[in-house]
Enzyme design. Sequence first.
Site, mmCIF file in Angstrom:
data_model
loop_
_atom_site.group_PDB
_atom_site.id
_atom_site.type_symbol
_atom_site.label_atom_id
_atom_site.label_comp_id
_atom_site.label_asym_id
_atom_site.label_seq_id
_atom_site.Cartn_x
_atom_site.Cartn_y
_atom_site.Cartn_z
ATOM 1 N N GLY A 1 0.802 -1.233 0.000
ATOM 2 C CA GLY A 1 0.000 0.000 0.000
ATOM 3 C C GLY A 1 0.827 1.271 0.000
ATOM 4 N N CYS B 1 7.399 -17.317 6.504
ATOM 5 C CA CYS B 1 7.164 -17.944 5.187
ATOM 6 C C CYS B 1 8.283 -17.598 4.215
ATOM 7 C CB CYS B 1 5.801 -17.532 4.637
ATOM 8 S SG CYS B 1 4.421 -18.205 5.580
ATOM 9 N N GLU C 1 8.675 4.819 -6.136
ATOM 10 C CA GLU C 1 9.713 3.841 -6.526
ATOM 11 C C GLU C 1 11.115 4.398 -6.241
ATOM 12 O OE1 GLU C 1 8.719 0.926 -7.145
ATOM 13 O OE2 GLU C 1 6.693 1.127 -7.983
HETATM 14 N N1 LIG Z 1 -1.003 -9.738 -0.743
HETATM 15 C C1 LIG Z 1 -1.522 -8.499 -0.723
HETATM 16 N N2 LIG Z 1 -1.486 -7.768 0.416
HETATM 17 C C2 LIG Z 1 -2.031 -6.531 0.450
HETATM 18 N N3 LIG Z 1 -2.584 -5.907 -0.607
HETATM 19 C C3 LIG Z 1 -2.630 -6.581 -1.765
HETATM 20 C C4 LIG Z 1 -2.112 -7.894 -1.883
HETATM 21 N N4 LIG Z 1 -2.294 -8.294 -3.155
HETATM 22 C C5 LIG Z 1 -2.905 -7.278 -3.816
HETATM 23 N N5 LIG Z 1 -3.093 -6.231 -2.985
HETATM 24 C C6 LIG Z 1 -3.673 -4.951 -3.398
HETATM 25 O O1 LIG Z 1 -2.599 -4.019 -3.549
HETATM 26 C C7 LIG Z 1 -3.026 -2.766 -3.050
HETATM 27 C C8 LIG Z 1 -1.806 -1.922 -2.688
HETATM 28 O O2 LIG Z 1 -1.228 -1.470 -3.901
HETATM 29 P P1 LIG Z 1 -0.058 -0.422 -3.923
HETATM 30 O O3 LIG Z 1 -0.385 0.782 -3.103
HETATM 31 O O4 LIG Z 1 0.277 -0.196 -5.374
HETATM 32 O O5 LIG Z 1 1.116 -1.228 -3.186
HETATM 33 P P2 LIG Z 1 2.700 -1.008 -3.222
HETATM 34 O O6 LIG Z 1 2.989 0.355 -3.812
HETATM 35 O O7 LIG Z 1 3.133 -1.109 -1.792
HETATM 36 O O8 LIG Z 1 3.258 -2.129 -4.055
HETATM 37 C C9 LIG Z 1 -3.909 -3.127 -1.879
HETATM 38 O O9 LIG Z 1 -4.827 -2.098 -1.560
HETATM 39 C C10 LIG Z 1 -4.621 -4.381 -2.356
HETATM 40 O O10 LIG Z 1 -5.832 -4.071 -3.030
HETATM 41 C C1 LIG Z 2 11.562 -6.906 -4.621
HETATM 42 C C2 LIG Z 2 12.020 -6.317 -5.920
HETATM 43 C C3 LIG Z 2 11.130 -5.612 -6.710
HETATM 44 N N1 LIG Z 2 11.531 -5.089 -7.879
HETATM 45 C C4 LIG Z 2 10.569 -4.337 -8.722
HETATM 46 C C5 LIG Z 2 9.253 -4.995 -8.968
HETATM 47 C C6 LIG Z 2 8.320 -3.825 -9.160
HETATM 48 O O1 LIG Z 2 8.395 -3.433 -10.537
HETATM 49 C C7 LIG Z 2 8.913 -2.735 -8.259
HETATM 50 C C8 LIG Z 2 8.229 -2.609 -6.925
HETATM 51 O O2 LIG Z 2 6.938 -2.070 -7.118
HETATM 52 P P1 LIG Z 2 5.876 -1.871 -5.919
HETATM 53 O O3 LIG Z 2 5.204 -0.575 -6.275
HETATM 54 O O4 LIG Z 2 6.595 -1.809 -4.626
HETATM 55 O O5 LIG Z 2 4.934 -3.029 -5.981
HETATM 56 O O6 LIG Z 2 10.253 -3.147 -8.017
HETATM 57 C C9 LIG Z 2 12.841 -5.230 -8.305
HETATM 58 O O7 LIG Z 2 13.219 -4.724 -9.367
HETATM 59 N N2 LIG Z 2 13.729 -5.920 -7.541
HETATM 60 C C10 LIG Z 2 13.370 -6.469 -6.348
HETATM 61 O O8 LIG Z 2 14.228 -7.096 -5.667
HETATM 62 ZN ZN LIG Z 3 3.389 -16.130 6.071
#
Ligand SMILES: Nc1ncnc2c1ncn2[C@@H]1O[C@H](COP(=O)(O)OP(=O)(O)O)[C@@H](O)[C@H]1O
Ligand SMILES: Cc1cn([C@H]2C[C@H](O)[C@@H](COP(=O)(O)O)O2)c(=O)[nH]c1=O
Ligand SMILES: [Zn+2]
Length: 191
Positions: free
Chosen positions: A27, A186, A95
Amino acid sequence: MLFSEQNFRRGEFSGSIEVICGSMFSGKTEELIRRLKRAQIAKLNVEIFKPKTDTRYDETAVVSHDLNSIPSTPVDSSSAILLLGTNTQVVGIDEAQFFDDELPEVCNKLALKGIRVVIAGLDMDFLGKPFGPMPALMAIAEHVTKVNAVCMQCGSPAVYSYRTVASEAKVLLGEKESYEPRCRACYHALG
Ligand SMILES: Nc1ncnc2c1ncn2[C@@H]1O[C@H](COP(=O)(O)OP(=O)(O)O)[C@@H](O)[C@H]1O
Ligand SMILES: Cc1cn([C@H]2C[C@H](O)[C@@H](COP(=O)(O)O)O2)c(=O)[nH]c1=O
Ligand SMILES: [Zn+2]
């Protein structure tokens, strides 16, 4: 705390740095977008940046996994962020783990100019190691928020991004086809 306040010092606005960190799917981007949209509602001048290399959902916009989005400017180095408009009051960066090591100093310069800087990024890579400039950013920030995803193996709070495909490259853009969030137990059970 809603992080929508500006700090005051001797009657003038002073800048600050906020970091939102965590695993993939925790999130981070949603929280970044939420804070930046509140700043826009408050009629502050907001500029948003992301690395040019991050083309996952969109070439320009910052987009969350739930497809919430906000327009942004892709940049190929952190120094480009310093070229922003003179009346910018809030800067958002997504990012951040993909930026160069100058990003903390760039953010410090912005904050010293009175700008509120809000940064989102992965704190750990798929190996569980600190990612790029994120540790240094967390060290100099006024506020650090760590958000958790849901472990795809057991449903506990997840802090790791487990890579499900065979690649040792540090940078591998992807989503659910390549990564799943996992809790400590995990993640260390080695798949
Ligand atoms: N395993 C998971 N845990 C929590 N949220 C998840 C999961 N899989 C999908 N989601 C979705 O991803 C959303 C968060 O997205 P985002 O803000 O783009 O995350 P981040 O930038 O941290 O990767 C959550 O609100 C939920 O709908
Ligand atoms: C763990 C990890 C992630 N990445 C890449 C994968 C996605 O494109 C972004 C992370 O995006 P999010 O908004 O946090 O979901 O990073 C990577 O390149 N290398 C890694 O080890
Ligand atoms: Zn777990």
